[in-house]
Design a protein around this motif. Structure first.
Motif, PDB file in Angstrom:
ATOM      1  N   UNK A 322       0.829  -1.203   0.000  1.00 60.90           N
ATOM      2  CA  UNK A 322       0.000   0.000   0.000  1.00 60.90           C
ATOM      3  C   UNK A 322       0.865   1.255   0.000  1.00 60.90           C
ATOM      4  N   UNK A 323       1.861   1.287   0.870  1.00 64.00           N
ATOM      5  CA  UNK A 323       2.751   2.445   0.945  1.00 64.00           C
ATOM      6  C   UNK A 323       3.484   2.647  -0.375  1.00 64.00           C
ATOM      7  N   UNK A 324       4.054   1.570  -0.924  1.00 69.28           N
ATOM      8  CA  UNK A 324       4.816   1.677  -2.172  1.00 69.28           C
ATOM      9  C   UNK A 324       3.929   2.113  -3.334  1.00 69.28           C
ATOM     10  N   UNK A 325       2.715   1.575  -3.402  1.00 72.74           N
ATOM     11  CA  UNK A 325       1.818   1.926  -4.505  1.00 72.74           C
ATOM     12  C   UNK A 325       1.448   3.398  -4.474  1.00 72.74           C
ATOM     13  N   UNK A 326       1.134   3.903  -3.284  1.00 71.37           N
ATOM     14  CA  UNK A 326       0.748   5.304  -3.164  1.00 71.37           C
ATOM     15  C   UNK A 326       1.923   6.251  -3.343  1.00 71.37           C
ATOM     16  N   UNK A 327       3.082   5.849  -2.855  1.00 69.51           N
ATOM     17  CA  UNK A 327       4.248   6.732  -2.872  1.00 69.51           C
ATOM     18  C   UNK A 327       4.991   6.711  -4.202  1.00 69.51           C
ATOM     19  N   UNK A 328       5.074   5.541  -4.822  1.00 67.41           N
ATOM     20  CA  UNK A 328       5.930   5.381  -5.994  1.00 67.41           C
ATOM     21  C   UNK A 328       5.178   5.141  -7.299  1.00 67.41           C
ATOM     22  N   UNK A 329       3.984   4.585  -7.224  1.00 69.16           N
ATOM     23  CA  UNK A 329       3.298   4.151  -8.444  1.00 69.16           C
ATOM     24  C   UNK A 329       2.119   5.021  -8.833  1.00 69.16           C
ATOM     25  N   UNK A 330       1.764   5.974  -7.985  1.00 68.96           N
ATOM     26  CA  UNK A 330       0.584   6.775  -8.278  1.00 68.96           C
ATOM     27  C   UNK A 330      -0.686   5.949  -8.278  1.00 68.96           C
ATOM     28  N   UNK A 331      -0.682   4.863  -7.550  1.00 69.89           N
ATOM     29  CA  UNK A 331      -1.796   3.924  -7.499  1.00 69.89           C
ATOM     30  C   UNK A 331      -2.446   4.026  -6.129  1.00 69.89           C
ATOM     31  N   UNK A 332      -3.669   4.487  -6.079  1.00 68.10           N
ATOM     32  CA  UNK A 332      -4.367   4.664  -4.810  1.00 68.10           C
ATOM     33  C   UNK A 332      -4.755   3.301  -4.240  1.00 68.10           C
ATOM     34  N   UNK A 333      -4.071   2.894  -3.193  1.00 65.57           N
ATOM     35  CA  UNK A 333      -4.402   1.660  -2.499  1.00 65.57           C
ATOM     36  C   UNK A 333      -4.636   1.967  -1.031  1.00 65.57           C
ATOM     37  N   UNK A 334      -5.497   1.181  -0.399  1.00 66.08           N
ATOM     38  CA  UNK A 334      -5.948   1.495   0.952  1.00 66.08           C
ATOM     39  C   UNK A 334      -6.077   0.238   1.796  1.00 66.08           C
ATOM     40  N   UNK A 335      -5.836   0.395   3.086  1.00 65.28           N
ATOM     41  CA  UNK A 335      -6.061  -0.692   4.023  1.00 65.28           C
ATOM     42  C   UNK A 335      -7.528  -1.103   4.021  1.00 65.28           C
ATOM     43  N   UNK A 336      -8.404  -0.157   3.762  1.00 70.50           N
ATOM     44  CA  UNK A 336      -9.833  -0.444   3.776  1.00 70.50           C
ATOM     45  C   UNK A 336     -10.257  -1.385   2.653  1.00 70.50           C
ATOM     46  N   UNK A 337      -9.392  -1.589   1.666  1.00 67.97           N
ATOM     47  CA  UNK A 337      -9.703  -2.530   0.581  1.00 67.97           C
ATOM     48  C   UNK A 337      -9.437  -3.972   0.999  1.00 67.97           C
ATOM     49  N   UNK A 338      -8.798  -4.157   2.136  1.00 67.70           N
ATOM     50  CA  UNK A 338      -8.350  -5.477   2.553  1.00 67.70           C
ATOM     51  C   UNK A 338      -9.517  -6.282   3.139  1.00 67.70           C
ATOM     52  N   UNK A 339      -9.619  -7.532   2.732  1.00 64.31           N
ATOM     53  CA  UNK A 339     -10.608  -8.444   3.281  1.00 64.31           C
ATOM     54  C   UNK A 339      -9.944  -9.239   4.402  1.00 64.31           C
TER      55      UNK A 339
END
Length: 456
Positions: A322-339
């Motif tokens: 999540x951290x890498x995606x948001x910081x480096x990839x411009x990809x919005x990922x969130x803990x709230x997406x986790x099942x």
């Protein structure tokens, strides 16, 4: 001055260092003790290695059931069991350390990191500064201030791994995931085992029938379970340690040669100087983060067990993603997406995804459930491992899969067929129409979905 500081070399820190250095950043990784964190040193790797040895012991004890005759009683050499565990854990630890030390752009420091400010960290006599700081310090076994706990040699989930002899009688205080794995493990190694639980059933976060099934399989192997222990206390005894139980029925105390305290974990944040950086924590010391793992201080993130958003290796690694995606990839990922998904590694294991039945009922949804005992699963019957059951719950209106539990052989693998479909947000008929390989446990999932009835 470096571009980033990572405090802790657990499951999230090293892969993040790899991504950051690959992006051209300079990184300092600080580790004060053992590389690899809880998973490699006191968690998954050593405990599941011990579980594997315990399973072999159990199967050897049952060999005659399968027509395999062994000469003489089964004997466990705990020193060799420990040596195998240490070797496997040690290799994993060395691999993590070697990877970091050989990583271009990464500097490794061994020592205790403490914040001096929001962008500076002291390690010994050196002060490091960076615009980005990532906290990955994990958690440790909790030792609450119970009566007498300081007067006896209590074992924790970490120190019990140092045993090279089988205890005569292991008293496990805490009837949840960690405690139950050790209870079954040491019973299979030959110890007398008593589990003492304050609640009225084991693993109370699970549905009652799951708790009951786990209790049944443990008691079938000779583990004694004491519930409703309303006055747990400890005292030295000539034979080891006396654990006060004071249950409604049964003896008021249990005397064991060893006592394991398995009543939860606390984050390793109390000595980081977080107040100097202004990082907010809750009363337990858990670092407060948003859904992208950012703390309240710009430029500081917290990953893994110390952030309270998950207590597993897989959630810690996902924190890194999540951290890498948001910081480096411009990809919005969130803990709230986790099942939510996890497993209890008794044998057979319990695998869980999504909501429990009780949670579905509380939600007020109109739901359907499919359930089958392992006595009606061919693969389990063939293996002679028919304890447990499998269950799946779906939304009757949206056809969304809400949750599932598999307590049985291979359940920790089979559950991923359900988990993947939930991430794909596919309706349950997609899984119902799948053609699975026979004979497997997973092949019964489509059958369950063809036998749904209203959830009572």
């Amino acid at each position: 001055m470096v571009d980033a500081i990572i405090i802790g070399a657990g499951q999230a820190g090293p892969p993040l260092a790899g991504r950051l250095t690959a992006a051209g950043m300079t990184v300092a990784v600080v580790e004060r003790k053992l590389f690899g964190g809880t998973c490699v040193n006191t968690g998954c790797t050593p405990t599941k290695t011990l579980v594997a040895s315990a399973r072999v012991a159990r199967m050897a004890q049952r060999a005659a059931e399968y027509g395999v005759m062994l000469d003489g009683p089964v004997r466990v050499d705990m020193a060799k069991v420990k040596a195998r565990k240490d070797a496997i854990s040690g290799r994993s630890r060395q691999n993590v350390e070697g990877w970091l030390r050989g990583m271009p752009g990464c500097r490794v420091l061994q020592g205790h990191a403490r914040f001096e400010s929001a962008n500076s960290v002291r390690v010994g006599d050196e002060v490091l500064t960076a615009e980005r700081i990532f906290i990955n310090v994990g958690a440790r076994a909790a030792v609450p201030d119970m009566p007498g706990v300081r007067d006896v040699g209590i074992l924790t989930s970490g120190t019990i791994l140092d045993l090279d002899r089988v205890p005569r009688h292991l008293v496990v205080v805490g009837g949840s995931y960690i405690g139950l794995e050790f209870a079954q493990m040491y019973r299979r190694f030959g110890a007398e085992v008593t589990v003492v639980e304050k609640g009225d059933r084991l693993i109370p976060r699970e549905d009652p029938d799951v708790s009951a099934a786990i209790r049944d399989l443990l008691e079938a192997e000779g583990v004694t379970v004491r519930l409703s222990a309303d006055c747990i206390r400890f005292a030295p005894h000539a034979d080891g340690v006396e654990v006060g139980v004071a249950c409604a029925s049964g003896a008021p105390s249990v005397v064991g040669s060893h006592a394991l305290l398995a009543v939860g974990r606390v984050p390793n944040t109390d000595d980081l100087g977080l107040d100097r950086a202004g990082v907010a924590t809750d009363a337990r010391g858990t670092i407060t983060v948003d859904d992208t793992l950012r703390t309240n201080v710009p430029g500081i993130w917290a990953m893994g067990d110390c952030n309270g958003r998950g207590a597993f290796t897989h959630t810690a690694y996902n924190d890194f993603e999540i951290v890498a995606a948001n910081l480096l990839d411009g990809d919005r990922r969130s803990v709230d997406d986790r099942i939510q998904a996890y497993a209890l590694y008794t044998d057979p294991p319990l695998a869980r995804v999504g909501m429990t039945d009780e949670a579905v009922r509380r939600s007020g949804r109109r739901a359907l459930v499919g359930m089958r005992p392992m006595t009606r699963v061919g693969r389990a019957v063939e293996k002679g491992e028919t304890q447990g059951f499998m269950r799946i719950v779906v939304d009757a209106d949206s056809q969304e899969i809400l949750g599932a539990a598999i307590l049985g052989p291979g359940g920790d693998e089979a559950i991923h067929a359900v988990l993947d479909l939930m991430y794909a947000k596919a309706p349950y008929p997609t899984l119902q129409r799948a053609v699975h390989i026979h004979p497997t446990v997973a092949e019964l999932l489509p059958t369950l979905l063809g036998e749904l009835t209203p959830l009572g």
